[in-house]
Write an enzyme that holds these catalytic residues in place. Structure first.
Site, PDB file in Angstrom:
ATOM      1  N   ASP A   5       0.854  -1.198   0.000  1.00 56.04           N
ATOM      2  CA  ASP A   5       0.000   0.000   0.000  1.00 56.04           C
ATOM      3  C   ASP A   5       0.888   1.245   0.000  1.00 56.04           C
ATOM      4  O   ASP A   5       1.100   1.881   1.044  1.00 56.04           O
ATOM      5  CB  ASP A   5      -0.943  -0.019   1.210  1.00 56.04           C
ATOM      6  CG  ASP A   5      -1.975  -1.127   1.096  1.00 56.04           C
ATOM      7  OD1 ASP A   5      -2.379  -1.447  -0.041  1.00 56.04           O
ATOM      8  OD2 ASP A   5      -2.371  -1.678   2.132  1.00 56.04           O
TER       9      ASP A   5
ATOM     10  N   ASP B 263      -5.977  -6.789  -5.359  1.00 55.62           N
ATOM     11  CA  ASP B 263      -7.088  -6.579  -4.408  1.00 55.62           C
ATOM     12  C   ASP B 263      -7.826  -5.295  -4.766  1.00 55.62           C
ATOM     13  O   ASP B 263      -7.613  -4.250  -4.153  1.00 55.62           O
ATOM     14  CB  ASP B 263      -6.496  -6.514  -2.994  1.00 55.62           C
ATOM     15  CG  ASP B 263      -7.561  -6.367  -1.918  1.00 55.62           C
ATOM     16  OD1 ASP B 263      -8.716  -6.752  -2.161  1.00 55.62           O
ATOM     17  OD2 ASP B 263      -7.223  -5.869  -0.824  1.00 55.62           O
ATOM     18  N   LEU B 264      -8.700  -5.384  -5.772  1.00 55.05           N
ATOM     19  CA  LEU B 264      -9.449  -4.197  -6.207  1.00 55.05           C
ATOM     20  C   LEU B 264     -10.907  -4.253  -5.738  1.00 55.05           C
ATOM     21  O   LEU B 264     -11.673  -3.339  -5.998  1.00 55.05           O
ATOM     22  CB  LEU B 264      -9.355  -4.039  -7.730  1.00 55.05           C
ATOM     23  CG  LEU B 264      -7.914  -3.875  -8.264  1.00 55.05           C
ATOM     24  CD1 LEU B 264      -7.912  -3.711  -9.776  1.00 55.05           C
ATOM     25  CD2 LEU B 264      -7.202  -2.701  -7.608  1.00 55.05           C
ATOM     26  N   LYS B 265     -11.293  -5.324  -5.121  1.00 58.30           N
ATOM     27  CA  LYS B 265     -12.622  -5.457  -4.484  1.00 58.30           C
ATOM     28  C   LYS B 265     -13.729  -4.958  -5.411  1.00 58.30           C
ATOM     29  O   LYS B 265     -14.460  -4.016  -5.102  1.00 58.30           O
ATOM     30  CB  LYS B 265     -12.669  -4.689  -3.159  1.00 58.30           C
ATOM     31  CG  LYS B 265     -11.655  -5.160  -2.132  1.00 58.30           C
ATOM     32  CD  LYS B 265     -11.850  -4.454  -0.800  1.00 58.30           C
ATOM     33  CE  LYS B 265     -10.838  -4.871   0.238  1.00 58.30           C
ATOM     34  NZ  LYS B 265      -9.466  -4.409  -0.019  1.00 58.30           N
TER      35      LYS B 265
ATOM     36  N   ASP C 132     -20.030  -4.287  -8.697  1.00 58.15           N
ATOM     37  CA  ASP C 132     -20.776  -3.583  -9.737  1.00 58.15           C
ATOM     38  C   ASP C 132     -21.812  -4.565 -10.284  1.00 58.15           C
ATOM     39  O   ASP C 132     -21.990  -5.654  -9.726  1.00 58.15           O
ATOM     40  CB  ASP C 132     -19.784  -3.101 -10.829  1.00 58.15           C
ATOM     41  CG  ASP C 132     -20.283  -1.845 -11.545  1.00 58.15           C
ATOM     42  OD1 ASP C 132     -21.484  -1.798 -11.885  1.00 58.15           O
ATOM     43  OD2 ASP C 132     -19.475  -0.938 -11.781  1.00 58.15           O
TER      44      ASP C 132
ATOM     45  N   GLN D 297      -7.567  -0.411  11.676  1.00 56.91           N
ATOM     46  CA  GLN D 297      -8.159  -1.747  11.756  1.00 56.91           C
ATOM     47  C   GLN D 297      -8.863  -1.937  13.101  1.00 56.91           C
ATOM     48  O   GLN D 297      -8.417  -1.424  14.127  1.00 56.91           O
ATOM     49  CB  GLN D 297      -7.063  -2.820  11.599  1.00 56.91           C
ATOM     50  CG  GLN D 297      -6.368  -2.784  10.245  1.00 56.91           C
ATOM     51  CD  GLN D 297      -7.247  -3.362   9.134  1.00 56.91           C
ATOM     52  OE1 GLN D 297      -8.471  -3.448   9.252  1.00 56.91           O
ATOM     53  NE2 GLN D 297      -6.616  -3.744   8.032  1.00 56.91           N
TER      54      GLN D 297
ATOM     55  N   ARG E 113       0.994  -2.499   6.993  1.00 52.87           N
ATOM     56  CA  ARG E 113       1.813  -1.554   7.751  1.00 52.87           C
ATOM     57  C   ARG E 113       2.770  -2.144   8.778  1.00 52.87           C
ATOM     58  O   ARG E 113       3.879  -1.602   8.918  1.00 52.87           O
ATOM     59  CB  ARG E 113       0.889  -0.504   8.394  1.00 52.87           C
ATOM     60  CG  ARG E 113       0.301   0.430   7.338  1.00 52.87           C
ATOM     61  CD  ARG E 113      -0.911   1.175   7.827  1.00 52.87           C
ATOM     62  NE  ARG E 113      -2.073   0.298   7.929  1.00 52.87           N
ATOM     63  CZ  ARG E 113      -3.296   0.693   8.272  1.00 52.87           C
ATOM     64  NH1 ARG E 113      -3.509   1.965   8.553  1.00 52.87           N
ATOM     65  NH2 ARG E 113      -4.290  -0.167   8.320  1.00 52.87           N
TER      66      ARG E 113
END
Ligand code: C5P
Length: 262
Positions: A38, A87-89, A92, A216, A237
């Site tokens: 990230d 990981d684009l989740k 639609d 989180q 992280r």
């Protein structure tokens, strides 16, 4: 609960034909650790991947990096021999998600995500888009984000607790033919019971003891998540923002290896 032996079939091409009679526990842990890249650009991502090269095989490319760097960032990761989790989740209408899943698969990634809350028709369309591929990536349904606690869930109109919503979405996903799920460490044992050993459970919200929680909410240590039945752990992280990311990854691998061996 015993830790399931089954790993993502995406790993099969690099797995030896014969099982190692004395598997190296750190190696077993390495196959289950996914580092979330990230970061805001390709240079930072590749720098991190190179610093972690000896420690980590799986890297997750999420929205921040993909939006900044585009699909081109995947190629150098794959060329270095890493497995990539995109990981684009997606969430639609079914036709749009099917197309997105097809496009993502063509990029050579080994795992990808859709939101379970998109509903059974969307999940079935996503699955069908991959069914025709010879070596499809693992499709994962994201249940409830690990940053959602009861207050966040209530704010978006959920009547159930996050845990109950995870179970509802997992049951719906299973009925739609899904076998891979993303959930928090706090629901992994319940999902393992639902999916059996065939389920591929990918678990973010991992925090070594004493680590900063950040945003989180539903978290656990690497050892506890594995003992509860996780297939893979996603760690961002605690590794990527550590003063020495490779040392942080090695410490997590050691904890994972001890949990796998116990
Ligand atoms: O930095 P941290 O370890 O919290 O990163 C967790 C990663 O897992 C992030 O990339 C986040 O997008 C992802 N994730 C999550 N919760 C989910 C699904 C994915 O935190 N339910």
């Amino acid at each position: 609960m015993p830790i399931p032996e089954r790993l993502n079939p995406a790993f099969a091409p690099t797995r030896p034909q014969e099982p190692d009679p004395l598997p190296d526990p750190i190696e077993a842990a390495r196959k289950r650790l996914i580092v979330a890249l990230d970061v805001p650009g390709a240079a930072e991502a590749l720098d991190l991947a190179d610093r972690l090269n000896g420690s980590c095989r799986w890297f997750k490319v999420g929205l921040e990096l993909f939006v900044a760097a585009g699909p081109a960032v995947l190629e150098p990761l794959i060329a270095r021999g890493h497995s990539v989790f995109l990981d684009l989740k997606f969430n639609d209408i079914p036709n749009t998600v099917a197309g997105a899943v097809r496009s993502a698969a063509s990029l050579g990634v080994r795992m990808m995500t859709v939101h379970a809350s998109g509903g059974p028709a969307m999940l079935q369309a996503a699955r069908a888009a991959l069914d025709c591929l010879a070596d499809p990536p693992q499709l994962l349904a994201v249940t409830v984000l690990t940053s959602m606690d009861q207050a966040q869930a209530t704010a978006v109109g959920l009547k159930r607790s996050p845990s109950a919503q995870v179970e509802l979405l997992a049951n719906m996903g299973l009925a739609a033919g899904m076998r891979g799920f993303v959930c928090s460490p706090q629901e992994v044992a319940a999902l393992r019971a639902l999916t059996g050993p065939e389920g591929v459970l990918v678990i973010p919200g991992i925090r070594p003891a004493g680590a900063d929680k950040g945003d989180q909410k539903r978290i656990a240590t690497p050892a506890d998540a594995l003992r509860s039945g996780a297939s893979y752990l996603v760690v961002g992280r605690p590794i990527t923002q550590a003063p020495d990311p490779a040392a942080a990854a090695e410490a997590i691998l050691k904890e994972m290896a001890e949990a796998l061996a116990s």
